[in-house]
Write an enzyme that holds these catalytic residues in place. Structure first.
Site, PDB file in Angstrom:
ATOM      1  N   ASP A 137      -0.247 -12.402   0.635  1.00 24.66           N
ATOM      2  CA  ASP A 137      -1.710 -12.359   0.733  1.00 24.66           C
ATOM      3  C   ASP A 137      -2.290 -13.095  -0.469  1.00 24.66           C
ATOM      4  O   ASP A 137      -2.054 -12.704  -1.618  1.00 24.66           O
ATOM      5  CB  ASP A 137      -2.181 -10.892   0.742  1.00 24.66           C
ATOM      6  CG  ASP A 137      -3.681 -10.759   0.973  1.00 24.66           C
ATOM      7  OD1 ASP A 137      -4.372 -11.791   1.103  1.00 24.66           O
ATOM      8  OD2 ASP A 137      -4.168  -9.603   1.039  1.00 24.66           O
ATOM      9  N   LYS A 165       4.370  -6.589   1.396  1.00 25.37           N
ATOM     10  CA  LYS A 165       3.385  -7.672   1.245  1.00 25.37           C
ATOM     11  C   LYS A 165       3.275  -7.995  -0.234  1.00 25.37           C
ATOM     12  O   LYS A 165       3.125  -7.095  -1.055  1.00 25.37           O
ATOM     13  CB  LYS A 165       2.053  -7.195   1.824  1.00 25.37           C
ATOM     14  CG  LYS A 165       0.803  -7.950   1.401  1.00 25.37           C
ATOM     15  CD  LYS A 165      -0.372  -7.573   2.298  1.00 25.37           C
ATOM     16  CE  LYS A 165      -1.670  -7.471   1.518  1.00 25.37           C
ATOM     17  NZ  LYS A 165      -2.806  -7.070   2.389  1.00 25.37           N
TER      18      LYS A 165
HETATM   19  O1  OSB Z   1      -6.709  -8.220   0.590  1.00 29.60           O
HETATM   20  O2  OSB Z   1      -5.744  -6.663   1.617  1.00 29.60           O
HETATM   21  C1  OSB Z   1      -6.402  -7.046   0.656  1.00 29.60           C
HETATM   22  C2  OSB Z   1      -6.910  -4.137  -1.775  1.00 29.60           C
HETATM   23  C3  OSB Z   1      -8.169  -4.413  -2.242  1.00 29.60           C
HETATM   24  C4  OSB Z   1      -8.822  -5.535  -1.806  1.00 29.60           C
HETATM   25  C5  OSB Z   1      -8.199  -6.394  -0.894  1.00 29.60           C
HETATM   26  C6  OSB Z   1      -6.938  -6.115  -0.410  1.00 29.60           C
HETATM   27  C7  OSB Z   1      -6.270  -4.989  -0.877  1.00 29.60           C
HETATM   28  C8  OSB Z   1      -4.916  -4.643  -0.485  1.00 29.60           C
HETATM   29  C9  OSB Z   1      -4.576  -3.184  -0.566  1.00 29.60           C
HETATM   30  O3  OSB Z   1      -4.068  -5.452  -0.212  1.00 29.60           O
HETATM   31  C10 OSB Z   1      -3.616  -2.728   0.446  1.00 29.60           C
HETATM   32  C11 OSB Z   1      -3.526  -1.223   0.443  1.00 29.60           C
HETATM   33  O4  OSB Z   1      -4.557  -0.528   0.580  1.00 29.60           O
HETATM   34  O5  OSB Z   1      -2.407  -0.733   0.314  1.00 29.60           O
HETATM   35 MG    MG Z   2      -5.977  -9.155   2.319  1.00 29.53          MG
END
Ligand code: OSB
Ligand code: MG
Length: 383
Positions: free
Chosen positions: A188, A161
């Protein structure tokens, strides 16, 4: 379950590499751990809020306040047949989902220890191993990102991602796709775009992405429905889905074809399972999202990911992707085929690396049943 003692701990854990999203750059992961003790056993849960209200409206300090002043007193004042009964009893508390989820997780963990069944067993998990992916932050330049993609793929991750934001989107994803034609790729945006960017986002359609996560506003489900009609790629909602009712509305509007389920964001594992069940009944695939959890939240999220409809790889990477040293032993490890084993033990307390835990703890406080009952008794005596 009678809870005699609840402990809150504030942890600061340095990240191995900085993690940058469209809203923040994190170099240290702060979180709260909740420990509940009673009936001769203990349970642990994690509060995944950030220090600042950038992902949602909560912060670790608002969570500490809600736990200390609202949820912990309520938890200590009576007995609980099950974590579900507790969820029912706190349902009048508005929002504050991450605060709630941390204590609920600890109660699930204690319940699991007392019953002698793993969380996956209690929740009806159907897999012993789950597919996971890696979430890569925004970097200073393309070569830096490519180096991270390369090492992720070399470690065995089969789904990557990429975080995107205006100025770090289509061109960057094109470069990654050109080098990895068959990699499962998704992006994302953490709410960094608006409907005005529909044409730009449609530029991602040619790149065979599994999904586009939360492109528009954190609280929107209407514009996402409009955007989904303009895109071939599936939209996946993260921030916008903070409870099962909002999930139902979003699915009815056609705002997303895939749902990211984060227990913290939706108020705990009861709500996460309800969203899972709703999506299952509607044929909508789900996956377990992440908030850079410590081993405590990570092991519990792995149990959740073992449920039937979590058919897409979760953001539940190995411990070493995040931390030099996790607070559990053994740590979460990736198997060579991009999967992680679902924990079979009942209660994460047995996994804790106390030395590491102590070294990361900044602050802790203990709340006792008798102190709580006594202060309520004194209140009642007041004229
Ligand atoms: O949007 O998924 C998200 C981490 C902090 C805040 C928001 C997000 C994230 C991640 C982390 O994408 C993914 C992970 O824990 O590996
Ligand atoms: Mg997210």
């Amino acid at each position: 379950m009678q809870i005699d003692r609840v402990e809150l701990r504030w942890l600061s854990m340095p990240l191995r590499t900085a993690f940058e999203t469209s809203f923040a750059r994190e170099t240290v992961k702060d979180c709260l751990l909740v420990r509940v003790q009673g009936e001769g056993a203990e349970g642990w849960g994690e509060v995944v809020a950030m220090k600042e209200p950038l992902y949602n409206e909560e912060t670790l300090r608002t969570c500490w306040h809600i736990l200390e002043d609202v949820l912990i007193p309520l938890t200590l004042e009576r007995d609980w047949d099950s974590p579900e009964a507790w969820c029912q009893a706190v349902s009048h508390v508005r929002r504050n989902y991450m605060a709630r989820a941390g204590l609920e997780a600890a109660l699930w963990d204690l319940y699991s220890a007392l019953q002698g069944h793993s969380l996956a067993q209690l929740w009806g998990g159907v897999r012993e191993r789950v597919e996971v992916g890696i979430s890569l932050g925004i970097e200073a330049n393309l070569p830096a990102l490519l180096a991270h993609v390369q090492s992720g793929v070399a470690e065995g991750y089969r789904r990557v991602k990429l975080k995107i934001k205006p100025g770090w989107d289509v061109a960057i994803v094109e470069e990654v796709r050109a080098r990895y034609p068959s990699l499962v790729l998704q992006v994302d945006a953490n709410s960094a775009y608006s409907l005005k960017d529909a044409t730009l986002l449609a530029g991602l359609d040619a790149l065979e992405l599994l999904l586009i996560e939360q492109p528009l506003s954190h609280d929107d489900i209407v514009d996402h429905a409009t955007l989904q009609k303009l895109l071939r790629t599936s939209i996946c909602l993260d921030e916008s889905i903070d409870n099962v009712h909002q999930c139902r509305r979003a699915l009815e509007l056609g705002s997303a074809r895939i749902i990211n389920v984060k227990p913290g964001r939706v108020g705990g594992y009861c709500a996460a399972r309800a969203i899972h069940d709703l999506c299952l009944s509607r044929g909508v695939p789900c996956w377990v999202g992440g908030m850079l959890e410590t081993g405590v939240g990570r092991l519990q999220n792995l149990a959740l990911a073992s449920l039937e409809n979590f058919t897409l790889p979760g953001d539940i990477s190995a411990s070493r992707r995040y931390f030099e040293r996790d607070i559990i032993e053994p740590e979460v490890v990736l198997e060579s085929d991009g999967c992680v084993r679902v924990p079979e033990v009942a209660g994460v307390g047995q996994w804790l690396d106390w030395k590491a835990l102590h070294s990361y703890t900044q602050r802790s406080e203990v709340f006792r049943r008798w102190t709580c009952l006594y202060s309520q008794f004194k209140l009642r005596l007041r004229p």
